[in-house]
Design an enzyme around this catalytic site. Sequence first.
Site, PDB file in Angstrom:
ATOM      1  N   ASP A   1      -2.755  12.260  -2.706  1.00 54.39           N
ATOM      2  CA  ASP A   1      -2.867  13.724  -2.723  1.00 54.39           C
ATOM      3  C   ASP A   1      -3.210  14.166  -4.144  1.00 54.39           C
ATOM      4  O   ASP A   1      -2.488  13.820  -5.090  1.00 54.39           O
ATOM      5  CB  ASP A   1      -1.538  14.354  -2.291  1.00 54.39           C
ATOM      6  CG  ASP A   1      -1.210  13.989  -0.850  1.00 54.39           C
ATOM      7  OD1 ASP A   1      -2.108  14.085   0.009  1.00 54.39           O
ATOM      8  OD2 ASP A   1      -0.055  13.585  -0.585  1.00 54.39           O
TER       9      ASP A   1
ATOM     10  N   THR B   1     -11.451   4.354   3.882  1.00 58.18           N
ATOM     11  CA  THR B   1     -10.275   4.972   4.500  1.00 58.18           C
ATOM     12  C   THR B   1     -10.713   6.301   5.117  1.00 58.18           C
ATOM     13  O   THR B   1     -11.816   6.784   4.879  1.00 58.18           O
ATOM     14  CB  THR B   1      -9.181   5.263   3.450  1.00 58.18           C
ATOM     15  OG1 THR B   1      -9.655   6.296   2.596  1.00 58.18           O
ATOM     16  CG2 THR B   1      -8.822   4.034   2.643  1.00 58.18           C
ATOM     17  N   ARG B   2      -9.798   6.901   5.867  1.00 59.57           N
ATOM     18  CA  ARG B   2     -10.111   8.171   6.510  1.00 59.57           C
ATOM     19  C   ARG B   2     -10.454   9.237   5.451  1.00 59.57           C
ATOM     20  O   ARG B   2     -11.370  10.017   5.602  1.00 59.57           O
ATOM     21  CB  ARG B   2      -8.916   8.630   7.333  1.00 59.57           C
ATOM     22  CG  ARG B   2      -9.280   9.738   8.295  1.00 59.57           C
ATOM     23  CD  ARG B   2      -8.101  10.134   9.123  1.00 59.57           C
ATOM     24  NE  ARG B   2      -7.738   9.123  10.108  1.00 59.57           N
ATOM     25  CZ  ARG B   2      -6.760   9.282  10.990  1.00 59.57           C
ATOM     26  NH1 ARG B   2      -6.044  10.387  11.005  1.00 59.57           N
ATOM     27  NH2 ARG B   2      -6.479   8.340  11.860  1.00 59.57           N
TER      28      ARG B   2
ATOM     29  N   GLU C   1     -11.655   8.731   2.440  1.00 57.48           N
ATOM     30  CA  GLU C   1     -12.974   8.490   1.835  1.00 57.48           C
ATOM     31  C   GLU C   1     -14.049   9.059   2.760  1.00 57.48           C
ATOM     32  O   GLU C   1     -15.017   9.675   2.296  1.00 57.48           O
ATOM     33  CB  GLU C   1     -13.217   6.997   1.615  1.00 57.48           C
ATOM     34  CG  GLU C   1     -14.554   6.776   0.919  1.00 57.48           C
ATOM     35  CD  GLU C   1     -15.069   5.342   0.965  1.00 57.48           C
ATOM     36  OE1 GLU C   1     -14.269   4.412   1.137  1.00 57.48           O
ATOM     37  OE2 GLU C   1     -16.295   5.184   0.848  1.00 57.48           O
TER      38      GLU C   1
ATOM     39  N   GLU D   1       4.752   5.145   3.741  1.00 54.18           N
ATOM     40  CA  GLU D   1       4.145   6.406   4.187  1.00 54.18           C
ATOM     41  C   GLU D   1       5.217   7.284   4.828  1.00 54.18           C
ATOM     42  O   GLU D   1       5.772   6.931   5.862  1.00 54.18           O
ATOM     43  CB  GLU D   1       3.015   6.112   5.189  1.00 54.18           C
ATOM     44  CG  GLU D   1       2.306   7.333   5.768  1.00 54.18           C
ATOM     45  CD  GLU D   1       1.761   8.291   4.708  1.00 54.18           C
ATOM     46  OE1 GLU D   1       0.809   7.941   4.021  1.00 54.18           O
ATOM     47  OE2 GLU D   1       2.325   9.400   4.558  1.00 54.18           O
TER      48      GLU D   1
ATOM     49  N   GLU E   1       0.860  -1.202   0.000  1.00 53.09           N
ATOM     50  CA  GLU E   1       0.000   0.000   0.000  1.00 53.09           C
ATOM     51  C   GLU E   1       0.887   1.240   0.000  1.00 53.09           C
ATOM     52  O   GLU E   1       1.777   1.397   0.849  1.00 53.09           O
ATOM     53  CB  GLU E   1      -0.952   0.026   1.206  1.00 53.09           C
ATOM     54  CG  GLU E   1      -1.847   1.270   1.128  1.00 53.09           C
ATOM     55  CD  GLU E   1      -3.094   1.238   1.996  1.00 53.09           C
ATOM     56  OE1 GLU E   1      -3.448   0.165   2.519  1.00 53.09           O
ATOM     57  OE2 GLU E   1      -3.702   2.320   2.149  1.00 53.09           O
TER      58      GLU E   1
ATOM     59  N   ASP F   1       9.256   8.049   0.909  1.00 53.69           N
ATOM     60  CA  ASP F   1       8.675   8.127  -0.434  1.00 53.69           C
ATOM     61  C   ASP F   1       8.662   6.717  -1.053  1.00 53.69           C
ATOM     62  O   ASP F   1       9.712   6.075  -1.152  1.00 53.69           O
ATOM     63  CB  ASP F   1       9.559   9.084  -1.269  1.00 53.69           C
ATOM     64  CG  ASP F   1       8.925   9.429  -2.601  1.00 53.69           C
ATOM     65  OD1 ASP F   1       8.312   8.553  -3.230  1.00 53.69           O
ATOM     66  OD2 ASP F   1       9.050  10.602  -3.015  1.00 53.69           O
TER      67      ASP F   1
ATOM     68  N   LYS G   1      -3.662  21.911  -8.705  1.00 53.95           N
ATOM     69  CA  LYS G   1      -3.167  23.028  -9.523  1.00 53.95           C
ATOM     70  C   LYS G   1      -2.366  22.490 -10.712  1.00 53.95           C
ATOM     71  O   LYS G   1      -1.558  21.565 -10.541  1.00 53.95           O
ATOM     72  CB  LYS G   1      -2.255  23.925  -8.689  1.00 53.95           C
ATOM     73  CG  LYS G   1      -3.008  24.729  -7.649  1.00 53.95           C
ATOM     74  CD  LYS G   1      -2.083  25.670  -6.929  1.00 53.95           C
ATOM     75  CE  LYS G   1      -2.844  26.370  -5.824  1.00 53.95           C
ATOM     76  NZ  LYS G   1      -1.991  26.888  -4.780  1.00 53.95           N
TER      77      LYS G   1
ATOM     78  N   ASP H   1     -11.582  10.781  -4.749  1.00 53.09           N
ATOM     79  CA  ASP H   1     -12.859  11.517  -4.795  1.00 53.09           C
ATOM     80  C   ASP H   1     -12.693  12.756  -5.669  1.00 53.09           C
ATOM     81  O   ASP H   1     -13.608  13.564  -5.746  1.00 53.09           O
ATOM     82  CB  ASP H   1     -13.283  11.945  -3.382  1.00 53.09           C
ATOM     83  CG  ASP H   1     -12.289  12.908  -2.762  1.00 53.09           C
ATOM     84  OD1 ASP H   1     -11.073  12.613  -2.812  1.00 53.09           O
ATOM     85  OD2 ASP H   1     -12.701  13.955  -2.234  1.00 53.09           O
TER      86      ASP H   1
END
Length: 230
Positions: free
Chosen positions: A132, A206-207, A209, A83, A58, A110, A136, A168
């Site tokens: 993320d 997930t948090r 979502e 993470e 993940e 990373d 922009k 989303d």
Amino acid sequence: MAPEFRRFHGRRLARPLTQRRKELFEHLLPRLRIPLPEMGTLDPRVPFETPPADVWLEIGFGGGEHLAWQAERRPDIGFIGCEPFLNGLATLLTTIEERRLANIRLHPDDARLLLGRLAPRSIGRCFILFPDPWPKARHKKRRIVSAETLDWLAQAMADGAELRLASDDADYVRHMLDVTGAHPAFLPVRVGEEESARRPADWPPTRYEEKALAKGAASRFLIFARRPRG
Ligand SMILES: C[S@@+](CC[C@H](N)C(=O)[O-])C[C@H]1O[C@@H](n2cnc3c(N)ncnc32)[C@H](O)[C@@H]1O
């Protein structure tokens, strides 16, 4: 080839760590951290105490809710979580300790530093959930779902291995569909507008979502597969 430079653009620490969390970094993280080889490739089954039937990866697990859920239900699988955000990492370390999860190993940095090191065909499933969005135009090149990331995944993933993506952000979903759909190593499995609007049963929220739901944004849950190598 492994990337030689660091390109993580988010925050590493949003708030100070409590003493308890600092202790987890000192005592638990060193036992779970994946050692990156200086040269050559890493067989991702090796860092696990018991050789797992398969290894799932993940990328950007946030607080690790999805990763812990999967790991608890599939003790036969070894999970690797990437993470760089330290508060998220600390949350997952707490969960690992509390629930005594023995089948998670961590790359606290990373993901791209690990991807180029993974042995070919060594990953059976990969999740990139609510990455993320970088909305922009000048930041879009920072998106983790990119042709370059897919090239590394194409090498590391086994034939038929699932790549699960969610977002989303409608523009990022389009980008995921375009870039993954155009990659020769990936086949669309579950990408249709209607079916991908529903989260499969073996895929917990997930948090991020939940944050999206709270603001009324709809999410898409996409599945691609590593095309079998002829
Ligand atoms: C929007 S959050 C989503 C977290 C979680 N997947 C969720 O759905 O709740 C994106 C996460 O990806 C992580 N991230 C960003 N760039 C990354 C990279 N290059 N490698 C690994 N993780 C990364 C961030 O630190 C952040 O925790």
